[in-house]
Design an enzyme around this catalytic site. Structure first.
Site, PDB file in Angstrom:
ATOM      1  N   HIS A  56       0.673  -1.333   0.107  1.00 21.59           N
ATOM      2  CA  HIS A  56       0.019   0.116   0.129  1.00 21.59           C
ATOM      3  C   HIS A  56       0.797   1.102  -0.059  1.00 21.59           C
ATOM      4  O   HIS A  56       2.193   1.214  -0.126  1.00 21.59           O
ATOM      5  CB  HIS A  56      -1.048   0.020   1.125  1.00 21.59           C
ATOM      6  CG  HIS A  56      -0.371   0.188   2.282  1.00 21.59           C
ATOM      7  ND1 HIS A  56       0.380  -0.833   3.114  1.00 21.59           N
ATOM      8  CD2 HIS A  56      -0.500   1.057   3.362  1.00 21.59           C
ATOM      9  CE1 HIS A  56       0.817  -0.389   4.166  1.00 21.59           C
ATOM     10  NE2 HIS A  56       0.342   0.822   4.665  1.00 21.59           N
ATOM     11  N   HIS A  58       1.544   4.134   1.907  1.00 20.16           N
ATOM     12  CA  HIS A  58       1.793   4.787   3.034  1.00 20.16           C
ATOM     13  C   HIS A  58       3.504   4.975   2.972  1.00 20.16           C
ATOM     14  O   HIS A  58       4.164   4.043   2.357  1.00 20.16           O
ATOM     15  CB  HIS A  58       1.589   4.084   4.437  1.00 20.16           C
ATOM     16  CG  HIS A  58       0.284   4.236   4.707  1.00 20.16           C
ATOM     17  ND1 HIS A  58      -0.528   3.669   5.776  1.00 20.16           N
ATOM     18  CD2 HIS A  58      -0.623   5.319   4.275  1.00 20.16           C
ATOM     19  CE1 HIS A  58      -1.857   4.139   5.766  1.00 20.16           C
ATOM     20  NE2 HIS A  58      -1.845   5.177   5.056  1.00 20.16           N
ATOM     21  N   ASP A  60       6.071   4.899   4.923  1.00 16.91           N
ATOM     22  CA  ASP A  60       6.816   3.880   5.778  1.00 16.91           C
ATOM     23  C   ASP A  60       6.962   2.563   4.917  1.00 16.91           C
ATOM     24  O   ASP A  60       7.598   1.464   5.274  1.00 16.91           O
ATOM     25  CB  ASP A  60       6.325   3.578   7.178  1.00 16.91           C
ATOM     26  CG  ASP A  60       5.074   2.922   7.319  1.00 16.91           C
ATOM     27  OD1 ASP A  60       4.076   3.406   6.807  1.00 16.91           O
ATOM     28  OD2 ASP A  60       5.101   1.986   7.949  1.00 16.91           O
ATOM     29  N   HIS A  61       6.159   2.468   3.811  1.00 15.57           N
ATOM     30  CA  HIS A  61       6.105   1.236   2.987  1.00 15.57           C
ATOM     31  C   HIS A  61       6.808   1.499   1.570  1.00 15.57           C
ATOM     32  O   HIS A  61       7.214   0.653   0.930  1.00 15.57           O
ATOM     33  CB  HIS A  61       4.727   0.465   2.825  1.00 15.57           C
ATOM     34  CG  HIS A  61       4.365   0.177   4.118  1.00 15.57           C
ATOM     35  ND1 HIS A  61       4.146  -1.253   4.502  1.00 15.57           N
ATOM     36  CD2 HIS A  61       3.916   0.991   5.379  1.00 15.57           C
ATOM     37  CE1 HIS A  61       3.599  -1.246   5.480  1.00 15.57           C
ATOM     38  NE2 HIS A  61       3.369  -0.189   5.938  1.00 15.57           N
ATOM     39  N   HIS A 112      -7.171  -0.545   5.986  1.00 14.81           N
ATOM     40  CA  HIS A 112      -6.264   0.190   6.444  1.00 14.81           C
ATOM     41  C   HIS A 112      -6.178   1.474   5.251  1.00 14.81           C
ATOM     42  O   HIS A 112      -6.124   2.472   5.567  1.00 14.81           O
ATOM     43  CB  HIS A 112      -4.929  -0.516   6.329  1.00 14.81           C
ATOM     44  CG  HIS A 112      -3.924   0.344   7.006  1.00 14.81           C
ATOM     45  ND1 HIS A 112      -3.620   0.736   8.171  1.00 14.81           N
ATOM     46  CD2 HIS A 112      -2.520   0.317   6.279  1.00 14.81           C
ATOM     47  CE1 HIS A 112      -2.363   1.238   8.119  1.00 14.81           C
ATOM     48  NE2 HIS A 112      -1.800   1.178   7.097  1.00 14.81           N
ATOM     49  N   ASP A 131      -0.153  -3.834   6.355  1.00 22.59           N
ATOM     50  CA  ASP A 131      -0.807  -3.312   7.457  1.00 22.59           C
ATOM     51  C   ASP A 131      -2.180  -3.714   7.503  1.00 22.59           C
ATOM     52  O   ASP A 131      -2.945  -3.188   8.284  1.00 22.59           O
ATOM     53  CB  ASP A 131      -0.549  -1.864   7.567  1.00 22.59           C
ATOM     54  CG  ASP A 131       0.902  -1.342   7.775  1.00 22.59           C
ATOM     55  OD1 ASP A 131       1.635  -2.049   7.933  1.00 22.59           O
ATOM     56  OD2 ASP A 131       0.948  -0.214   7.649  1.00 22.59           O
ATOM     57  N   HIS A 169       4.786  -4.614  10.842  1.00 25.74           N
ATOM     58  CA  HIS A 169       5.292  -3.933  11.886  1.00 25.74           C
ATOM     59  C   HIS A 169       5.423  -5.038  12.975  1.00 25.74           C
ATOM     60  O   HIS A 169       4.913  -6.113  13.266  1.00 25.74           O
ATOM     61  CB  HIS A 169       4.277  -2.924  12.515  1.00 25.74           C
ATOM     62  CG  HIS A 169       4.264  -1.925  11.466  1.00 25.74           C
ATOM     63  ND1 HIS A 169       5.306  -0.721  11.622  1.00 25.74           N
ATOM     64  CD2 HIS A 169       3.449  -1.545  10.294  1.00 25.74           C
ATOM     65  CE1 HIS A 169       4.777   0.256  10.517  1.00 25.74           C
ATOM     66  NE2 HIS A 169       3.943  -0.264   9.766  1.00 25.74           N
TER      67      HIS A 169
HETATM   68 FE    FE Z   1       2.820   0.888   7.986  1.00 19.72          FE
HETATM   69 ZN    ZN Z   2       0.229   1.445   6.486  1.00 20.02          ZN
END
Ligand code: FE
Ligand code: ZN
Length: 257
Positions: A56, A58, A60-61, A112, A131, A169
């Protein structure tokens, strides 16, 4: 034989690294930061990054995608319904994609985020779910509804029990504390909490999990359990109408836990 390792990133992310020692090719899942992957590649001369799998959008990905692609020429795979930097292959429900000689099925898991996808390899029992499903928990609902997330998690939960859950995570310990608040009498949750507490004290990773363990200890996969329904009824002061309602109450409770 593919080997799978976790490269830690930021404070609690893992970048999954799939390695094929025969061809010396590797792939990564959700590289939010290029640095850990580049460090691994420089410590392993002769290895080539062939694929970057994204679940996805985001940061942090996807934060490391452009740098990794420009330095390695790797192919970037990601959800068709989201904006993914440098994406080469746009994937949606039912698509199949070959990575390191293994065929992965794409499962759309909105909740998410709306375009979130999971990568499932049926013969090796690998599930890369970003996530969506966490060990003993699930992702927050940033874009989707509780109903969407409940359907998504139910679809993942229906995969074979031996499926290995590779989420992004290290939230397992805090998730288990919540799980125990939901089901104080669940012995498997208590055992898992004790085990993961021990692991985390020495910095050991708590992943991958298995779907068998998740079905027994993850409250978000247990909204049709009488014990979970009773707990939610007690908190809400009313009997929930459906497992999806139970899920919505659990998610709202966890957001404030
Ligand atoms: Fe994440
Ligand atoms: Zn995420």
């Amino acid at each position: 034989m593919i080997k799978i390792d976790a490269l830690p990133a930021f404070t609690d992310n893992y970048i999954w690294l799939l390695q094929d020692p025969e061809t010396r090719r590797c792939a990564v899942v959700d590289p939010g930061d290029a640095a850990p992957v580049l460090a691994w590649l420089s410590e392993h001369p002769g290895w080539q990054l062939s694929d970057i799998l994204i679940t996805h959008h985001h940061p942090d990905h996807v934060g490391g995608v452009e740098r990794l692609k420009s330095t390695s020429g790797a192919r970037v795979l990601g959800p068709a319904a989201e904006r993914i930097p440098a994406r080469d292959l746009a994937l949606g429900e039912g698509d199949r994609v070959e990575v390191l000689g293994h065929s992965f099925a794409i499962i759309e898991v909105p909740g998410h985020t709306l375009g979130h996808i999971a990568y499932y390899q049926a013969e090796q029992h690998w599930l890369f779910c970003g996530d969506t499903l966490f060990a003993a928990g699930c992702g927050r609902l940033f874009e989707g509804t509780p109903e969407q997330m409940h359907v998504s998690l139910s679809r993942l939960a229906a995969l074979p029990a031996e499926t290995q859950v590779y989420c992004t995570h290290e939230y397992t310990l805090s998730n288990l504390r919540f799980a125990q608040a939901v089901e104080p009498d669940n012995r498997q949750i208590a055992q898992r909490l004790a085990q993961v507490s021990e692991w985390r004290q020495t910095g050991r990773i708590s992943l991958p999990s298995t779907l068998q363990l998740e079905r027994a200890t993850n409250p978000f996969l247990r909204s049709d359990e009488p014990s979970v329904q009773a707990r939610i009824a007690e908190r809400e002061g009313a009997k929930p109408r459906s497992p999806s309602d139970v899920f919505a109450s659990l998610r709202a409770w966890k957001d404030r836990f």
